[in-house]
Design an enzyme around this catalytic site. Structure first.
Site, mmCIF file in Angstrom:
data_model
loop_
_atom_site.group_PDB
_atom_site.id
_atom_site.type_symbol
_atom_site.label_atom_id
_atom_site.label_comp_id
_atom_site.label_asym_id
_atom_site.label_seq_id
_atom_site.Cartn_x
_atom_site.Cartn_y
_atom_site.Cartn_z
ATOM 1 N N ARG A 48 -3.470 3.763 -6.463
ATOM 2 C CA ARG A 48 -3.357 2.509 -7.227
ATOM 3 C C ARG A 48 -2.711 1.356 -6.477
ATOM 4 N NH1 ARG A 48 -6.228 4.801 -11.409
ATOM 5 N NH2 ARG A 48 -5.841 6.937 -10.897
ATOM 6 N N HIS A 133 -5.291 19.776 -8.932
ATOM 7 C CA HIS A 133 -6.466 19.163 -8.301
ATOM 8 C C HIS A 133 -6.790 19.787 -6.955
ATOM 9 C CE1 HIS A 133 -5.617 15.369 -10.943
ATOM 10 N NE2 HIS A 133 -6.154 16.351 -11.614
HETATM 11 P P1 NAD Z 1 -1.790 7.278 -8.718
HETATM 12 O O1 NAD Z 1 -2.164 6.736 -7.403
HETATM 13 O O2 NAD Z 1 -2.644 6.991 -9.882
HETATM 14 O O3 NAD Z 1 -0.320 6.800 -9.133
HETATM 15 C C1 NAD Z 1 0.764 6.860 -8.294
HETATM 16 C C2 NAD Z 1 1.929 6.140 -8.977
HETATM 17 O O4 NAD Z 1 3.059 6.289 -8.143
HETATM 18 C C3 NAD Z 1 1.666 4.644 -9.158
HETATM 19 O O5 NAD Z 1 2.040 4.267 -10.474
HETATM 20 C C4 NAD Z 1 2.600 3.990 -8.115
HETATM 21 O O6 NAD Z 1 3.105 2.764 -8.532
HETATM 22 C C5 NAD Z 1 3.705 5.017 -8.013
HETATM 23 N N1 NAD Z 1 4.380 5.046 -6.714
HETATM 24 C C6 NAD Z 1 3.836 4.984 -5.482
HETATM 25 N N2 NAD Z 1 4.775 5.106 -4.523
HETATM 26 C C7 NAD Z 1 5.958 5.246 -5.187
HETATM 27 C C8 NAD Z 1 7.304 5.406 -4.752
HETATM 28 N N3 NAD Z 1 7.633 5.454 -3.458
HETATM 29 N N4 NAD Z 1 8.277 5.520 -5.691
HETATM 30 C C9 NAD Z 1 7.972 5.457 -7.024
HETATM 31 N N5 NAD Z 1 6.713 5.309 -7.485
HETATM 32 C C10 NAD Z 1 5.717 5.215 -6.573
HETATM 33 O O7 NAD Z 1 -1.626 8.826 -8.496
HETATM 34 P P2 NAD Z 1 -1.720 10.011 -9.503
HETATM 35 O O8 NAD Z 1 -1.056 9.653 -10.772
HETATM 36 O O9 NAD Z 1 -1.278 11.180 -8.755
HETATM 37 O O10 NAD Z 1 -3.292 10.205 -9.830
HETATM 38 C C11 NAD Z 1 -4.343 9.936 -8.978
HETATM 39 C C12 NAD Z 1 -5.096 11.087 -8.344
HETATM 40 O O11 NAD Z 1 -5.021 10.848 -6.968
HETATM 41 C C13 NAD Z 1 -4.595 12.477 -8.526
HETATM 42 O O12 NAD Z 1 -5.607 13.168 -9.109
HETATM 43 C C14 NAD Z 1 -4.390 13.032 -7.102
HETATM 44 O O13 NAD Z 1 -5.096 14.244 -6.960
HETATM 45 C C15 NAD Z 1 -5.007 12.035 -6.198
HETATM 46 N N6 NAD Z 1 -4.257 11.679 -4.980
HETATM 47 C C16 NAD Z 1 -3.440 12.551 -4.369
HETATM 48 C C17 NAD Z 1 -2.746 12.164 -3.230
HETATM 49 C C18 NAD Z 1 -1.830 13.148 -2.559
HETATM 50 O O14 NAD Z 1 -2.108 14.339 -2.560
HETATM 51 N N7 NAD Z 1 -0.716 12.704 -1.978
HETATM 52 C C19 NAD Z 1 -2.882 10.878 -2.740
HETATM 53 C C20 NAD Z 1 -3.746 9.990 -3.406
HETATM 54 C C21 NAD Z 1 -4.442 10.397 -4.531
#
Ligand code: NAD
Length: 265
Positions: A48, A133
């Site tokens: 996001r 996931h």
């Molecule tokens: P998302 O991207 O929808 O949300 C992430 C949230 O974390 C956002 O609201 C953002 O503002 C917040 N955020 C980001 N960095 C932050 C920080 N340092 N401190 C506090 N808040 C922070 O992710 P989601 O809710 O996990 O859902 C999206 C999908 O994306 C999931 O299904 C997941 O499988 C996949 N995904 C996974 C990864 C990973 O494995 N690291 C990375 C990207 C997407």
């Protein structure tokens, strides 16, 4: 059963941390629930945040992946582009603090939407990480289930440009993540449900809480009477249902948990 919105408390950060420490100390069973936000400080981008590289290399929906060899090639190309962006990622402060809560504290397990394997790398055993996931650090054959290592797949993919097939049965090999439109992993969903139903404190960290069915677990926890705490840098759709919302960067917030030895054994 009708669930009433909690008298939501958005504390100032320090007040929120103190409150969470109190509830952790009193908890018999805490569940951690994580999203991409726990890994951004490790260098793994979330979906996001504006200009996320995932938008240029979007994972393809499951039906598109299954429908053509070209789509599978493109899917593997995008996967390796993204892997290169965060191949050196290591667990951050939040992962480490959560590992301490699992290994020496009240956290029974971590339910994660993440596919990066960083909770396991921080010292949490496989059986205490529920991956809703899947996991992007390896691949599986969709026909026979055989695990394939990315290090074996990549050289052939780069040399031929062709998507891998199973070395045993010739089936389609796919990164072990759950794609949009793919069935959720039954065992992980059941385990996550049991953990959620048994906990008294549910701690959702770094998730926008908009991806379902995963985002249903915080509400399930609330329904069965657990306290719901949401830690995120921005508002989420479920904030109104939380008993405590702490806004801020996860590393900053959980840094004070790492240095605090009061989490009960
Ligand atoms: P998302 O991207 O929808 O949300 C992430 C949230 O974390 C956002 O609201 C953002 O503002 C917040 N955020 C980001 N960095 C932050 C920080 N340092 N401190 C506090 N808040 C922070 O992710 P989601 O809710 O996990 O859902 C999206 C999908 O994306 C999931 O299904 C997941 O499988 C996949 N995904 C996974 C990864 C990973 O494995 N690291 C990375 C990207 C997407």
């Amino acid at each position: 059963m009708v669930i009433h919105k909690a008298t939501r408390r958005i504390h100032d950060k320090n007040g929120g941390i103190e409150q969470l420490k109190e509830w952790l100390a009193a908890s018999q069973s805490t569940v951690g629930f994580t999203g991409a936000g726990v890994s951004t400080e490790s260098g793994v981008p979330d979906f996001r945040t504006p200009n996320s590289p995932w938008m240029k290399n979007k994972p393809l929906p499951f039906d598109v992946f299954m429908n053509s060899a070209e789509a599978r090639q493109e899917s593997w190309r995008r996967k390796f582009v993204m892997d290169d962006l965060y191949s050196g990622a290591r667990p951050g402060v939040c992962h480490m603090a959560m590992a301490e809560m699992v290994n020496c504290g009240p956290m029974s397990a971590i339910i994660t939407q993440n596919i990066d394997g960083l909770h396991q790398m921080s010292g949490v055993s496989d059986d205490k990480v529920v991956e809703l996931h899947g996991n992007g650090t390896y691949a599986t054959c969709l026909a026979c289930g055989l695990r394939h290592e990315l290090a074996d797949i990549r050289p052939t993919f780069e040399a031929t440009g062709k998507a891998p097939v199973c070395v045993e049965c010739g089936g389609i090999v796919k990164s072990a993540i759950i794609s949009f439109g793919q069935a959720m992993p039954e065992e992980a969903m059941l385990l996550a449900q049991d953990l959620t139903l048994e906990c008294d404190l549910f701690l959702a960290i770094g998730s926008s809480l908009v991806v379902f069915p995963a985002a249903g677990f915080p509400m399930l926890a609330k329904e069965q009477g657990a306290r719901l705490v949401i830690v995120n840098r921005e508002a989420t759709d479920l904030d109104d249902w939380a008993d405590l919302v702490i806004r801020g960067e996860v590393g900053e917030i959980f840094g004070s948990f790492l240095s605090d030895a009061k989490i009960p054994a």
